[in-house]
Enzyme design. Structure first.
Site, PDB file in Angstrom:
ATOM      1  N   ASP A  29       0.847  -1.188   0.000  1.00 61.52           N
ATOM      2  CA  ASP A  29       0.000   0.000   0.000  1.00 61.52           C
ATOM      3  C   ASP A  29       0.889   1.246   0.000  1.00 61.52           C
ATOM      4  OD1 ASP A  29      -3.204   0.520   0.937  1.00 61.52           O
ATOM      5  OD2 ASP A  29      -1.809   2.201   1.150  1.00 61.52           O
ATOM      6  N   ILE A  30       0.486   2.252  -0.771  1.00 58.86           N
ATOM      7  CA  ILE A  30       1.297   3.468  -0.902  1.00 58.86           C
ATOM      8  C   ILE A  30       1.300   4.290   0.395  1.00 58.86           C
ATOM      9  CG2 ILE A  30      -0.463   5.088  -1.754  1.00 58.86           C
ATOM     10  CD1 ILE A  30       1.532   5.829  -4.005  1.00 58.86           C
ATOM     11  N   GLU A  94     -12.441   3.235  -0.995  1.00 60.41           N
ATOM     12  CA  GLU A  94     -12.090   4.423  -1.776  1.00 60.41           C
ATOM     13  C   GLU A  94     -11.682   4.082  -3.203  1.00 60.41           C
ATOM     14  OE1 GLU A  94      -9.343   6.464   0.803  1.00 60.41           O
ATOM     15  OE2 GLU A  94     -10.995   7.337   1.968  1.00 60.41           O
ATOM     16  N   VAL A  95     -11.029   2.956  -3.397  1.00 56.52           N
ATOM     17  CA  VAL A  95     -10.618   2.560  -4.750  1.00 56.52           C
ATOM     18  C   VAL A  95     -11.605   1.502  -5.263  1.00 56.52           C
ATOM     19  CG1 VAL A  95      -8.803   1.523  -6.152  1.00 56.52           C
ATOM     20  CG2 VAL A  95      -8.186   3.052  -4.271  1.00 56.52           C
ATOM     21  N   HIS A  99     -10.050  -5.113  -3.424  1.00 56.62           N
ATOM     22  CA  HIS A  99      -8.717  -5.323  -2.846  1.00 56.62           C
ATOM     23  C   HIS A  99      -8.858  -5.827  -1.424  1.00 56.62           C
ATOM     24  CE1 HIS A  99      -9.959  -1.104  -2.483  1.00 56.62           C
ATOM     25  NE2 HIS A  99      -9.391  -1.096  -1.281  1.00 56.62           N
ATOM     26  N   HIS A 101      -6.947  -6.034   2.081  1.00 56.42           N
ATOM     27  CA  HIS A 101      -5.844  -5.463   2.850  1.00 56.42           C
ATOM     28  C   HIS A 101      -5.266  -6.546   3.760  1.00 56.42           C
ATOM     29  CE1 HIS A 101      -6.828  -1.020   2.340  1.00 56.42           C
ATOM     30  NE2 HIS A 101      -8.004  -1.538   2.059  1.00 56.42           N
TER      31      HIS A 101
HETATM   32  P1  5GP Z   1      -9.769   1.396   0.472  1.00 57.62           P
HETATM   33  O1  5GP Z   1      -9.986   2.584   1.340  1.00 57.62           O
HETATM   34  O2  5GP Z   1     -10.428   1.529  -0.872  1.00 57.62           O
HETATM   35  O3  5GP Z   1     -10.130   0.094   1.155  1.00 57.62           O
HETATM   36  O4  5GP Z   1      -8.211   1.259   0.253  1.00 57.62           O
HETATM   37  C1  5GP Z   1      -7.529   1.771  -0.840  1.00 57.62           C
HETATM   38  C2  5GP Z   1      -6.065   1.677  -0.511  1.00 57.62           C
HETATM   39  O5  5GP Z   1      -5.335   1.858  -1.701  1.00 57.62           O
HETATM   40  C3  5GP Z   1      -5.588   2.732   0.485  1.00 57.62           C
HETATM   41  O6  5GP Z   1      -5.024   2.098   1.623  1.00 57.62           O
HETATM   42  C4  5GP Z   1      -4.570   3.535  -0.313  1.00 57.62           C
HETATM   43  O7  5GP Z   1      -3.473   3.963   0.469  1.00 57.62           O
HETATM   44  C5  5GP Z   1      -4.163   2.571  -1.406  1.00 57.62           C
HETATM   45  N1  5GP Z   1      -3.720   3.216  -2.630  1.00 57.62           N
HETATM   46  C6  5GP Z   1      -4.364   4.219  -3.286  1.00 57.62           C
HETATM   47  N2  5GP Z   1      -3.682   4.561  -4.399  1.00 57.62           N
HETATM   48  C7  5GP Z   1      -2.591   3.747  -4.462  1.00 57.62           C
HETATM   49  C8  5GP Z   1      -1.510   3.632  -5.387  1.00 57.62           C
HETATM   50  O8  5GP Z   1      -1.408   4.337  -6.391  1.00 57.62           O
HETATM   51  N3  5GP Z   1      -0.579   2.677  -5.131  1.00 57.62           N
HETATM   52  C9  5GP Z   1      -0.657   1.876  -4.028  1.00 57.62           C
HETATM   53  N4  5GP Z   1       0.346   0.984  -3.873  1.00 57.62           N
HETATM   54  N5  5GP Z   1      -1.655   1.960  -3.135  1.00 57.62           N
HETATM   55  C10 5GP Z   1      -2.625   2.887  -3.347  1.00 57.62           C
END
Ligand code: 5GP
Ligand code: ZN
Length: 115
Positions: A29-30, A94-95, A99, A101
């Site tokens: 994760d970034i 958010e994405v 995915h 985690h």
């Molecule tokens: P969500 O909130 O959708 O469950 O998690 C999305 C995750 O994707 C977040 O933890 C965020 O830091 C990670 N993320 C967003 N953009 C990128 C990216 O460009 N590269 C990587 N490696 N992780 C990302």
């Protein structure tokens, strides 16, 4: 399709892949919220777990088994870790590409957002 995680999965955006097979890829994760924070994603574009169906049963199992193996590889299996799917907006996703985690490397809060 303009999807960040599709671009990572098909290598349009270069990231260090920690794992790859026919169905999934995994990468760090970034913005890690714990010392070990890895995302396991399907190569296929699926927006969220809510959009998965019975035909994705093998994929769903694969994601969990890959997370388990990465936890062993990153030496967090013994102490334990957290596996988290956020699903759509109320779940905090958010994405919009499924995915999983993998979170570990210390004792975690019960607050799911900060892990
Ligand atoms: P969500 O909130 O959708 O469950 O998690 C999305 C995750 O994707 C977040 O933890 C965020 O830091 C990670 N993320 C967003 N953009 C990128 C990216 O460009 N590269 C990587 N490696 N992780 C990302
Ligand atoms: Zn996608």
């Amino acid at each position: 399709m303009d999807c960040l995680f599709c671009k990572i999965a098909n290598k349009e955006i270069p990231v260090e892949l920690l794992f790859e097979d026919d169905l999934v890829v995994a990468f760090k994760d970034i913005k890690p919220i714990v010392p070990i924070h890895i995302l396991i994603i399907p190569k296929e574009h699926i927006e969220s777990v809510a959009d998965m169906s019975d035909k994705h049963e093998t994929l769903a199992g694969r994601m969990i088994m890959v997370a388990k193996k990465l936890a062993e590889q990153f030496d967090i299996a013994g102490g334990g870790y957290k596996l988290l799917f956020r699903v759509k907006s109320n779940g905090g996703q958010e994405v919009p590409h499924v995915h999983l985690h993998l979170l570990g490397g210390g004792k975690m809060s019960e607050n799911i957002r900060v892990a």
